[in-house]
Design an enzyme around this catalytic site. Sequence first.
Site, short mmCIF file in Angstrom:
data_model
loop_
_atom_site.label_atom_id
_atom_site.label_comp_id
_atom_site.label_asym_id
_atom_site.label_seq_id
_atom_site.Cartn_x
_atom_site.Cartn_y
_atom_site.Cartn_z
CG ASP A 476 -2.22 0.68 1.05
OD1 ASP A 476 -2.32 1.52 0.13
OD2 ASP A 476 -3.15 0.43 1.83
CG ASP A 546 -9.37 2.17 -0.35
OD1 ASP A 546 -8.83 1.10 -0.66
OD2 ASP A 546 -8.84 3.01 0.40
C1 GLA Z 1 -5.73 1.82 2.22
C2 GLA Z 1 -6.08 0.65 1.35
C3 GLA Z 1 -7.14 -0.17 2.02
C4 GLA Z 1 -6.61 -0.65 3.36
C5 GLA Z 1 -6.18 0.52 4.21
C6 GLA Z 1 -5.46 0.07 5.46
O1 GLA Z 1 -6.78 2.71 2.33
O2 GLA Z 1 -6.49 1.07 0.09
O3 GLA Z 1 -7.52 -1.25 1.22
O4 GLA Z 1 -5.54 -1.53 3.14
O5 GLA Z 1 -5.29 1.38 3.50
O6 GLA Z 1 -5.03 1.11 6.24
#
Ligand code: GLA
Length: 745
Positions: A476, A546
């Site tokens: 990420d 997301d």
């Molecule tokens: C980001 C990612 C999510 C999740 C969060 C965790 O927003 O896109 O899928 O992994 O971080 O903090």
Amino acid sequence: MTVPIAWSPETRELHLHNGRISYAMRVHDNGTLGHLHFGAALDPSRSHAHLEPTGFAGFANRIGDPVPLEYPTTGTGDYRIPALTVELADGSTVLDLVYQEHRIIPGKPARREGDGLPATYVESDDEADTLEVILADARSGLRVELSYTIFRDRPVIARSARIQNDGTDTIRLTGAMSAAVDLPDARWEFVQLSGAWARENHVVSRRLRPGRQSVGSDRGASSHIHNPFVALRRETTTEEDGEAYGFSLVYSGNFLAEAEVDAFDTTRVRLGISPNTFTWTLAPGGSFATPEAVLVYSDTGLGAMSDALHGLYRERLARGSWRDKPRSVLLNNWEGTYYAFDEAKLLDIATAARDLGVELFVLDDGWFGERDADTTSLGDWFVDRRKLPNGLDGLAAKVEALGIGFGLWIEPEMISERSRLFEAHPDWAIGVPGRPRTESRQQLVLDMSRPEIVDHLFGVLSEVLASAPISYIKWDMNRTITEPFSSALPADRQGEFFHRYILGVYDLYARLTTAFPEILFESCAGGGGRFDPGLLAFVPQAWTSDDTDAVERLRIQWGTSLAYPLSSMGAHVAAVPNHQTSRITPIATRAAVAFFGVLGYELDPTTLGPADQRAVADQIVFYKTHRDLFQRGRFVRLRSPFEEGGNQTAWMVVAPDASKAIVGYYQVLNRPVPAADRLRLRGLDPDTVYGVSGWPDAHDPLVRANAGPRGGDELMRNGLSLGADRREAAAWGDFKSWLFILEAV
Ligand code: GLA
């Protein structure tokens, strides 16, 4: 067959061609390299010098606009957007780039050691041919090598440039684009993929106007806001007909994609690293390599443009053992638990997931340091024994004992101010000494331009990856860069910071993926904030957004598919009410959208009622049965969520031999008295007879209306019936989806 790259010493023309596209240029009498044509296939045995418009008569001895140039510079009569800008030692900015020589090379040479940049590749020399043209400015000693690869079976040119200082004085680059392309008219729509966090890659289109129009990023990542891809299409171009160009940049950092319409209504497109946030100092002997730009031309619509990019990116950009392997159906605990979990909870989730058919359990954020919220611990990549007393290895062994794989989330580039790493190395976070740092999600960014930081991350993350049976990593990157500055760079090289940051990221990606070739890596940046070809060269898939809401995903996945294949798009079924939109959609619709990608689940399966459990188990069986088609089939867009109010979307995947296809049809809001509508399919074999069945409800009236053998010709000309009896249709409700499965009988 004629050679794919022709050089005519008489007319001094170079012509790359493969029967589908042509790319032609010419050395002018004054030595400059002019552009003649990029687009439809032309006969390479003929001269095309006449395609070039005459120069602006205001300049007696120079080539001025509108004469197209291959790698335009400034200050000599071409006032349009340049490819290359410099500051020479005397402060002047003018170059006279003159053709020196060219080389024709079978295949596609790998990028030079030390470039550190991702690129497309070939597996054998007969897949492509490469032209390298050398230009030089005699006075400064600046040398430009332009590289063009034409793929034999794809309507694609991959371009890049290398700029070298062969002189005796230092030269400063203030802009070095990967490609500039001149087109002879301006009757184009500029198509961009734009949005925001949770709303990535919406298709936005506008008519080209006089002047400059651009998208780009100066945020340190390619970004949620604009993807490093633009297309040009005629107003009349559809998915299946008409001209389209695709311009895609194999890069993950700050970029610019720009078109300029000049006084003569010609168009110049340029693509490359954003010159807003870039300078590069070339000492004598030094060289700079630009990222690769991928240029596509189609005269059979946007669909064929996407086909070309999908095939290239799936087969000759993605690498490693996971390129061709079926991707596992995963369950990620993020939306199911956020930070609130312990080993027992995770094992309950993994067990329930396994029982439903899931193949891989992914532990997301919160397993390390003391991370109970997003306020702390980034950089402290050791397991939190409060939550996981048996360590990652203990947990992973138990998950493996269930018969499924174990995956893990990491965010290597980040550092929390509340972390042991920050205590030890406060200077590792990006910032300008003496000025406040801007926090985002309560975190700072590590200075990835510093090799010792990349080395540190490689060391600690290698330990994590080796410490347990880990078969998947989600990488990420949750914030963009502010206060750009590196304490490791001298004052006159701070303009190199953003590019060096990305080179550091690529170095870490290369080292970790090489050291752990069996692990499937997926990139992520708060969803699709760095969904770009640069990272797809290291890892074959990315978390698309997301936003897991089925209705939102129709637009996000449609837009993303303009440039990227389904095998690269992570797509998950989440709980309702949806965490991003509060919308409640049927679980079948959530799945029917997520099938068109790499399927996963983003929920706590222990909270599902019996009906939803059965539904999920059925979905996974269905997806596994057709996995190859969903992950490797040809994706065909049929009805756009960006048109006609967006109430309907339809798309399909077709097997390479057209023996099988699955059509997804989605209706957002139900309407009384449905039209006697028909959905025309594409990509089928007109002579094949297909059996048509439906999912999830084989008895749904729309499925029944289309059941029975249907000819490919009929399905493509007349289409599937979308009309239904109005009482039946009234019962459908909102957010309804249908899948039609077509199999040759
Ligand atoms: C980001 C990612 C999510 C999740 C969060 C965790 O927003 O896109 O899928 O992994 O971080 O903090």
